[in-house]
Structure formats: C-alpha cells, structure tokens
Design an enzyme around this catalytic site. Structure first.
Site, PDB file in Angstrom:
ATOM      1  N   CYS A 144     -10.122  -4.654  12.340  1.00 14.31           N
ATOM      2  CA  CYS A 144      -9.866  -4.144  13.686  1.00 14.31           C
ATOM      3  C   CYS A 144      -8.802  -3.058  13.600  1.00 14.31           C
ATOM      4  CB  CYS A 144      -9.406  -5.277  14.603  1.00 14.31           C
ATOM      5  SG  CYS A 144      -9.279  -4.764  16.325  1.00 14.31           S
ATOM      6  N   GLU A 145      -9.219  -1.951  13.059  1.00 13.53           N
ATOM      7  CA  GLU A 145      -8.391  -0.775  12.784  1.00 13.53           C
ATOM      8  C   GLU A 145      -9.376   0.259  12.245  1.00 13.53           C
ATOM      9  OE1 GLU A 145      -4.521   0.345  13.209  1.00 13.53           O
ATOM     10  OE2 GLU A 145      -4.745  -1.760  12.659  1.00 13.53           O
ATOM     11  N   GLU A 163       3.645   6.426 -19.472  1.00 14.22           N
ATOM     12  CA  GLU A 163       3.456   5.263 -18.608  1.00 14.22           C
ATOM     13  C   GLU A 163       2.200   5.396 -17.748  1.00 14.22           C
ATOM     14  OE1 GLU A 163       6.930   4.830 -16.245  1.00 14.22           O
ATOM     15  OE2 GLU A 163       8.222   4.269 -17.908  1.00 14.22           O
ATOM     16  N   PRO A 164       1.028   5.431 -18.343  1.00 11.68           N
ATOM     17  CA  PRO A 164      -0.201   5.546 -17.554  1.00 11.68           C
ATOM     18  C   PRO A 164      -0.546   4.235 -16.858  1.00 11.68           C
ATOM     19  CG  PRO A 164      -0.734   5.255 -19.858  1.00 11.68           C
ATOM     20  CD  PRO A 164       0.766   5.350 -19.783  1.00 11.68           C
ATOM     21  N   GLY A 165      -0.957   4.329 -15.612  1.00  9.59           N
ATOM     22  CA  GLY A 165      -1.451   3.162 -14.884  1.00  9.59           C
ATOM     23  C   GLY A 165      -2.877   3.431 -14.439  1.00  9.59           C
ATOM     24  N   ARG A 206      -6.437   2.623  -0.062  1.00 14.21           N
ATOM     25  CA  ARG A 206      -6.162   3.984  -0.523  1.00 14.21           C
ATOM     26  C   ARG A 206      -6.808   5.081   0.352  1.00 14.21           C
ATOM     27  NH1 ARG A 206      -7.829   5.749  -4.940  1.00 14.21           N
ATOM     28  NH2 ARG A 206      -6.007   6.944  -5.557  1.00 14.21           N
ATOM     29  N   TYR A 260      -4.733   0.299  -7.952  1.00 15.33           N
ATOM     30  CA  TYR A 260      -4.189   0.222  -6.594  1.00 15.33           C
ATOM     31  C   TYR A 260      -5.238  -0.235  -5.583  1.00 15.33           C
ATOM     32  CZ  TYR A 260      -0.760   2.911  -9.108  1.00 15.33           C
ATOM     33  OH  TYR A 260       0.138   3.319 -10.058  1.00 15.33           O
TER      34      TYR A 260
END
Length: 410
Positions: free
Chosen positions: A337-338, A268-270, A307, A365
């Site tokens: 603003c973070e 199951e490679p993503g 990420r 992702y």
C-alpha cells in the site's frame, strides 16, 4: 540465468522448477556467478597480491558468506552484527575489517575486543581511540577524498558533503591526534560510492591516498574501496576492472618502491560480487488494464526489493513462464500500500495471471534491505550450487513478525 531450449535456467535448472519447488516470492543466487566474479577480480589485479574484502552489507546470508570465504575473499563489515555473522560463517577476526559510521564508541571497543581490524571515519572516534589504546592496537583511517563519483548521488560517499570519512583537508588534525597518542595507523581507506565506470576516478583516489600515505610510516595496507559497476541492461556502461586493475596495480607498485616497502592493496567489492548472481522470482497476481496503462501486480513489493523506489535502480524483468509469447508493454508493480513500481513501460512477453516473472541483478541490497512493511513476510532464499537448488533461508511466517512483540493489557 540463461535461455536454454526456450527455457530460462540457472546452472541447467529450469527457473520455473525452482519456483515450483520453493514457491514465490523467492530470491535465487547462482553460486557459480559469485565465484566467477571473485576470480575476475583476482585476474584483474594479478599484478599484485590483492586482498579482496567483500562488503557484507550487500548480502549477509551465512551460506553466501561461506561461499565467498571458500573462494578466498575476506570481509568488510559496518556493524557488529555483521561481524558476528561473518565469524559464524567461518571468517577469522584477522579476515574481518570493521568500518562503522557514526556509531557509539562502545561498538569500536567491542570490535577491538573481538580482534577485528578497525577503520575510523571521524576525528572524535580517533581521539577516543588514542586515549584508550594509544599504541597498543593499530587502526586504519577512512578518508573523504572530496570526489563526486558514481551513478547516483544517494550512493555517492566521497564528495565534500558526504557523512563518510575524515576530510583529506583535515590531515593536520589527524596527524595531531596520532602524534599525541602514538596511534599506529596501519591502513588508509577510501570509498567514493557505487557504480563508478571511469578508471581515472580510481587513479585520482590513488593519487590522494599516496600523498597522504607519506605521513604515516607504519602502513600495512591501502584500501581503495570499490564501486565497480555491473550491467543492469543491454548497452550499460560497466567498470572495466581489468583496466582499473592493470593501471592501479602499476602505480601502486611504483608507490611501494617510493614508500620503501611492499604494502597490501585492498578492495571492497559488494555489489560486483553478488549482484548478477541474484534473481527475484515473483508471481503475477493480476493483469490490470486502464485507459493508459496495463499493470502487472505481483506478489512482492518494495518490502522485498526497495532499490527501484529508493534510488531508481533498473532491474531487467523477464516472463519466464511465457518466453515465446508476443511482446506487450506493462508496468510491473508490487502489492504494498504505497507506490512500489518495479519497472514502468517494460516490453515483456505476454503476461498472464499466474505467470512467474524474474527480476535480474537482485543479489545485492535486495534481501539485505528487505522489511516487514505492511506486515508482509520476507521471502525465502535459495542457492544453486553444483547444479542443485538448496534452501538457505526459510520463508518467514506470521510468528516471526510477532516473535518479539510484547502484548500488554490496555
């Protein structure tokens, strides 16, 4: 993305031309790279008829899914929404396996009604499945092998404290439920996390699965998940998929002989399939020097690529506007603003306001974890296919953000 005659290009198309045509921030995917990654897995597991189930959560754009199906892969989904998107992309229910975690049982019932393959990861759902379907609909079981593996604890899913899977130590309880209702178990599944570089981890998983498999006479497949690591920077250790494929295929074939018939080997490679295909193009809004740091502030942030902030992932950054400029050290940050640092203390070709930067390995992702934080808009997506850049998702507008809000009198 490669450097051709001093110009960064994808399939011969200058990246700057793509940025000018579609604007930034922009996700760009190289269709050839996706096809090559699937081909490499087939070659690595050439000793058996491997069944590749793309982990959809990595990237669910319809055009990307159609490309993956065209190249012979099935798909693994973790939500009903992903399942419906997969169907819209042309996958048949038979090609889709649904492996949810902690969902209400009604989602599993809907998955059955759609004709999906079902993997169950907890005893409660297995009990309810048996009560409702008995021996009329087969299912698979996701096991927790109690193996800590992968490059980051936050994305390690097979250790003893993980929420995923039924513990291998609960095999007697599994057998009790299966026997009580006559449930047909047609698959065993395990996935220990991401960025596994050691072949021995996969062999250890296999040993555990094979020992459990002997208790289930109706198996159709054994699913080894994935976790194949790709390179994020020069010198990175990666998974040797050819070594994994060679050794795993051999012991799998030996096991099938012992089991008494041939089973299917699933993976199951993503990230492995789409990560390296993706590039996030951003524009430098400001270059801001302080007594200690020179910041490059870009027109993107953790709302587009979370990420680096979520689990310290590394994304190589290039100045595609000034590939021959002198090297300087910058910290590349977003407009949220973070604190949203894409890369600290990076040596880049001199960055000027208005330059386009490219963040590599952004296919997995990236967009799929994006948000409207700070009420910012999600970017457009483009695929380069057959030497042509094609829009596969329009850039959001303010209307998209407001679309589902209900304004009341207050």
């Amino acid at each position: 993305m490669e450097l051709l005659d001093g110009t960064y290009s994808i399939q011969g198309l200058p990246v700057l031309d793509i940025a000018r045509q579609f604007g930034t921030p922009l996700y760009v995917y190289d269709a050839n790279k996706i096809a090559d990654q699937i081909k490499s897995l087939r070659n690595a597991f050439s000793g058996t008829d491997v069944n590749i189930k793309y982990a959809a959560k990595a990237l669910t754009n319809l055009s990307v899914l159609k490309l993956i199906r065209k190249n012979g892969a099935g798909i693994e989904v973790v939500s009903l929404q992903e399942a419906h998107i997969a169907l819209k992309a042309g996958f048949t229910p038979h090609e889709i396996v649904f492996t949810p975690s902690g969902v209400d049982f009604s989602e599993i019932v809907e998955g059955v009604s759609m004709g999906l393959g079902i993997n169950l990861d907890n005893l409660s759902s297995l009990q309810k499945f048996g009560e409702k379907y008995k021996n009329t609909y087969p299912c698979g079981i996701r096991l927790n092998p109690h193996i800590l593996a992968g490059g980051n604890y936050k994305i390690s899913t097979g250790h003893s404290n993980s929420k995923f899977g039924i513990s291998v130590f609960q095999l007697p309880q599994i057998r009790e439920v299966v026997d009580k209702y006559g449930i047909i178990i047609h698959g065993l599944h395990v996935h220990t996390g991401s960025e596994i570089t050691e072949t021995d981890i996969f062999l250890k998983m296999a040993e555990i699965l094979f020992s459990v498999a002997n208790d289930f006479p109706d198996l159709k497949f054994i699913d080894f998940g994935s976790g194949f690591k790709v390179a994020y920077k020069e010198g990175d250790m990666v998974t040797n998929v050819y070594d994994v494929g060679l050794k795993l295929t051999k012991i799998f074939t030996d096991f099938c002989q012992h089991y008494g018939r041939k089973l299917e080997l699933w993976i199951e490679p993503g990230k492995y399939i789409v990560s390296e295909s993706g590039t996030l193009l951003v524009t430098a809004n400001i270059v801001k020097s302080t007594p200690t740091v020179t910041f490059v502030g870009v027109n993107s942030g953790l709302n587009h690529l979370i990420r680096p902030m979520m689990y310290d992932s590394y994304h190589h950054i290039l100045n595609v506007s000034n590939p021959k400029g002198g090297n300087k050290v910058y910290t590349v940050v977003g407009y949220i603003c973070e604190t949203d640092t894409f890369g600290a203390d990076r040596k880049l070709n001199e960055v000027r306001e208005g330059d386009v930067l490219a963040l590599k390995n952004a296919g997995a992702y990236g967009f799929s974890m994006s948000s409207n934080y700070n009420s910012r808009l999600r970017p457009a997506e483009v695929m380069v296919i057959n030497g042509e850049a094609k829009l596969i998702r329009e850039r959001e507008t303010l209307d998209d953000i407001l679309k589902h809000q209900v304004e009341i009198d207050v």
